[in-house]
Design a protein around this motif. Structure first.
Motif, PDB file in Angstrom:
ATOM      1  N   ILE A 120       0.838  -1.200   0.000  1.00  0.00           N
ATOM      2  CA  ILE A 120       0.000   0.000   0.000  1.00  0.00           C
ATOM      3  C   ILE A 120       0.871   1.247   0.000  1.00  0.00           C
ATOM      4  CG2 ILE A 120      -1.694   1.311   1.337  1.00  0.00           C
ATOM      5  CD1 ILE A 120      -2.883  -1.331   2.270  1.00  0.00           C
ATOM      6  N   THR A 121       1.968   1.222   0.758  1.00  0.00           N
ATOM      7  CA  THR A 121       2.906   2.350   0.769  1.00  0.00           C
ATOM      8  C   THR A 121       3.511   2.563  -0.614  1.00  0.00           C
ATOM      9  OG1 THR A 121       3.427   1.853   3.079  1.00  0.00           O
ATOM     10  CG2 THR A 121       4.957   3.285   1.901  1.00  0.00           C
ATOM     11  N   TRP A 122       3.838   1.477  -1.298  1.00  0.00           N
ATOM     12  CA  TRP A 122       4.391   1.554  -2.656  1.00  0.00           C
ATOM     13  C   TRP A 122       3.394   2.225  -3.593  1.00  0.00           C
ATOM     14  CZ3 TRP A 122       3.447   0.114  -7.656  1.00  0.00           C
ATOM     15  CH2 TRP A 122       4.539   0.057  -8.525  1.00  0.00           C
ATOM     16  N   LEU A 123       2.120   1.853  -3.476  1.00  0.00           N
ATOM     17  CA  LEU A 123       1.099   2.462  -4.336  1.00  0.00           C
ATOM     18  C   LEU A 123       0.992   3.963  -4.075  1.00  0.00           C
ATOM     19  CD1 LEU A 123      -1.679  -0.277  -4.093  1.00  0.00           C
ATOM     20  CD2 LEU A 123      -0.286   0.262  -6.101  1.00  0.00           C
ATOM     21  N   ALA A 124       1.117   4.366  -2.805  1.00  0.00           N
ATOM     22  CA  ALA A 124       1.078   5.789  -2.481  1.00  0.00           C
ATOM     23  C   ALA A 124       2.269   6.515  -3.097  1.00  0.00           C
ATOM     24  CB  ALA A 124       1.057   5.984  -0.967  1.00  0.00           C
ATOM     25  N   ALA A 125       3.439   5.868  -3.107  1.00  0.00           N
ATOM     26  CA  ALA A 125       4.633   6.472  -3.703  1.00  0.00           C
ATOM     27  C   ALA A 125       4.471   6.625  -5.209  1.00  0.00           C
ATOM     28  CB  ALA A 125       5.864   5.624  -3.381  1.00  0.00           C
ATOM     29  N   VAL A 126       3.813   5.667  -5.854  1.00  0.00           N
ATOM     30  CA  VAL A 126       3.565   5.756  -7.295  1.00  0.00           C
ATOM     31  C   VAL A 126       2.667   6.954  -7.608  1.00  0.00           C
ATOM     32  CG1 VAL A 126       2.391   4.621  -9.229  1.00  0.00           C
ATOM     33  CG2 VAL A 126       3.982   3.340  -7.812  1.00  0.00           C
ATOM     34  N   GLU A 127       1.659   7.182  -6.766  1.00  0.00           N
ATOM     35  CA  GLU A 127       0.792   8.338  -6.961  1.00  0.00           C
ATOM     36  C   GLU A 127       1.593   9.634  -6.868  1.00  0.00           C
ATOM     37  OE1 GLU A 127      -2.454   8.610  -7.749  1.00  0.00           O
ATOM     38  OE2 GLU A 127      -2.412   6.441  -8.066  1.00  0.00           O
ATOM     39  N   GLU A 128       2.517   9.691  -5.911  1.00  0.00           N
ATOM     40  CA  GLU A 128       3.365  10.878  -5.776  1.00  0.00           C
ATOM     41  C   GLU A 128       4.231  11.069  -7.014  1.00  0.00           C
ATOM     42  OE1 GLU A 128       6.844  12.647  -2.777  1.00  0.00           O
ATOM     43  OE2 GLU A 128       5.793  10.789  -2.294  1.00  0.00           O
ATOM     44  N   HIS A 129       4.770   9.974  -7.541  1.00  0.00           N
ATOM     45  CA  HIS A 129       5.594  10.054  -8.754  1.00  0.00           C
ATOM     46  C   HIS A 129       4.772  10.570  -9.922  1.00  0.00           C
ATOM     47  CE1 HIS A 129       8.591   8.972 -11.767  1.00  0.00           C
ATOM     48  NE2 HIS A 129       7.627   8.365 -12.445  1.00  0.00           N
ATOM     49  N   PHE A 130       3.547  10.083 -10.057  1.00  0.00           N
ATOM     50  CA  PHE A 130       2.699  10.551 -11.155  1.00  0.00           C
ATOM     51  C   PHE A 130       2.434  12.046 -11.044  1.00  0.00           C
ATOM     52  CE2 PHE A 130      -1.495  11.874 -12.538  1.00  0.00           C
ATOM     53  CZ  PHE A 130      -1.403  11.617 -13.896  1.00  0.00           C
ATOM     54  N   LEU A 131       2.165  12.521  -9.830  1.00  0.00           N
ATOM     55  CA  LEU A 131       1.895  13.948  -9.662  1.00  0.00           C
ATOM     56  C   LEU A 131       3.098  14.785 -10.083  1.00  0.00           C
ATOM     57  CD1 LEU A 131      -0.069  13.980  -6.281  1.00  0.00           C
ATOM     58  CD2 LEU A 131      -0.971  14.336  -8.585  1.00  0.00           C
ATOM     59  N   GLY A 132       4.309  14.274  -9.841  1.00  0.00           N
ATOM     60  CA  GLY A 132       5.503  14.972 -10.308  1.00  0.00           C
ATOM     61  C   GLY A 132       5.563  15.036 -11.816  1.00  0.00           C
ATOM     62  N   GLU A 133       5.224  13.931 -12.489  1.00  0.00           N
ATOM     63  CA  GLU A 133       5.184  13.912 -13.951  1.00  0.00           C
ATOM     64  C   GLU A 133       4.116  14.854 -14.482  1.00  0.00           C
ATOM     65  OE1 GLU A 133       6.723  12.125 -16.726  1.00  0.00           O
ATOM     66  OE2 GLU A 133       8.264  12.358 -15.200  1.00  0.00           O
ATOM     67  N   ALA A 134       2.946  14.842 -13.851  1.00  0.00           N
ATOM     68  CA  ALA A 134       1.856  15.709 -14.297  1.00  0.00           C
ATOM     69  C   ALA A 134       2.233  17.177 -14.133  1.00  0.00           C
ATOM     70  CB  ALA A 134       0.584  15.396 -13.506  1.00  0.00           C
ATOM     71  N   LEU A 135       2.883  17.519 -13.018  1.00  0.00           N
ATOM     72  CA  LEU A 135       3.302  18.905 -12.802  1.00  0.00           C
ATOM     73  C   LEU A 135       4.346  19.319 -13.836  1.00  0.00           C
ATOM     74  CD1 LEU A 135       3.046  21.409 -11.049  1.00  0.00           C
ATOM     75  CD2 LEU A 135       4.816  20.478  -9.552  1.00  0.00           C
ATOM     76  N   THR A 136       5.229  18.385 -14.201  1.00  0.00           N
ATOM     77  CA  THR A 136       6.202  18.665 -15.261  1.00  0.00           C
ATOM     78  C   THR A 136       5.500  18.972 -16.574  1.00  0.00           C
ATOM     79  OG1 THR A 136       7.852  17.231 -14.228  1.00  0.00           O
ATOM     80  CG2 THR A 136       8.143  17.701 -16.568  1.00  0.00           C
ATOM     81  N   SER A 137       4.443  18.218 -16.871  1.00  0.00           N
ATOM     82  CA  SER A 137       3.695  18.461 -18.108  1.00  0.00           C
ATOM     83  C   SER A 137       3.058  19.837 -18.104  1.00  0.00           C
ATOM     84  CB  SER A 137       2.611  17.383 -18.289  1.00  0.00           C
ATOM     85  OG  SER A 137       3.191  16.157 -18.634  1.00  0.00           O
ATOM     86  N   ILE A 138       2.484  20.221 -16.958  1.00  0.00           N
ATOM     87  CA  ILE A 138       1.825  21.524 -16.872  1.00  0.00           C
ATOM     88  C   ILE A 138       2.837  22.662 -16.980  1.00  0.00           C
ATOM     89  CG2 ILE A 138       0.541  23.050 -15.317  1.00  0.00           C
ATOM     90  CD1 ILE A 138      -0.902  20.544 -14.270  1.00  0.00           C
ATOM     91  N   GLY A 139       3.996  22.481 -16.325  1.00  0.00           N
ATOM     92  CA  GLY A 139       4.938  23.589 -16.244  1.00  0.00           C
ATOM     93  C   GLY A 139       6.008  23.632 -17.317  1.00  0.00           C
TER      94      GLY A 139
END
Length: 242
Positions: A128-147
């Protein structure tokens, strides 16, 4: 009747890590039932402290935050196999909302049993902790796309990521998949206007790279889309299934 964990159709996909017999029995004890909902139905609401956690068994949804002026920021898309509601389980309330974009079937777990589950099955707790870390990684990628990415690059990234994830769970046939989201959902995810999103999608279609129309997404050249998005075309990492 609810699907037995031992017969879960998601387990046959190589995207998900294998589960031993003890893991399957633990999940069966943790699971309390299933819920089927129609498109547009809220699963979790921002600020709520739902007593339940979910795994998406079938169907797709989206996660979003609402701004004070009524706007909406899509923060991620929900695919079969995704674990939903961990924020409420850990923080006491949801910091975003989750809504079904198509008809969905959800495996249901009691949030009150989460800590006992962590203590009794620490390896599953780490999953479950790993899945939470994956969500954090995705948000970093998404923010890169926006910015940092242009609209053409950002849409190439978003469509490619969606397609590759769907491919890993058998939702793509002949380079085509059902995509129940609206263009507005994608625009909200990438911080673009609907008009700009539509024009950019037309550009991708005109170049015969990708076509999203009538609820279906077709990708003709994943390698080229990856080049445009400036990402590696890697395999989707194997992930635990809750």
């Amino acid at each position: 009747m609810a699907t037995k964990c031992s017969q879960c159709p998601l387990r046959r996909h190589s995207l998900f890590k294998p589960m031993n017999e003890q893991d399957v029995l633990a999940m069966q004890r943790f699971k309390v039932g299933e819920l089927t909902i129609e498109a547009g139905t809220p699963v979790l609401i921002e600020g709520s402290n739902s007593p339940q956690l979910f795994t998406a068994l079938r169907g797709m949804g989206l996660r979003y935050k609402t701004t004070m002026d009524g706007g909406r920021q899509v923060v991620n898309f929900v695919f079969p196999g995704d674990f939903i509601g961990l924020q409420a389980g850990v923080m006491g309330e949801m910091a975003h909302s989750v809504e079904a974009s198509s008809k969905m079937t959800l495996c249901v777990f009691n949030r009150s049993e989460l800590w006992n589950f962590f203590k009794s099955h620490p390896e599953r707790g780490f999953d479950i902790t790993w899945l939470a870390a994956v969500e954090e990684h995705f948000l970093g990628e998404a923010l890169t796309s926006i910015g940092q990415r242009s609209a053409f690059e950002a849409l190439s990234w978003a469509l490619l990521r969606t397609f590759v994830r769907a491919e890993a769970i058998g939702l793509v046939q002949n380079r085509r998949m059902n995509l129940p989201y609206r263009q507005q959902d994608l625009a909200d995810a990438l911080g673009l206007s609907l008009v700009h999103t539509n024009k950019t999608l037309s550009k991708l279609r005109d170049q015969q790279l990708a076509d999203w129309s009538d609820g279906h997404l077709t990708i003709n050249d994943k390698v080229k889309l990856a080049e445009i998005a400036r990402v590696e075309l890697d395999l989707v990492p194997r992930r635990p299934l809750m």
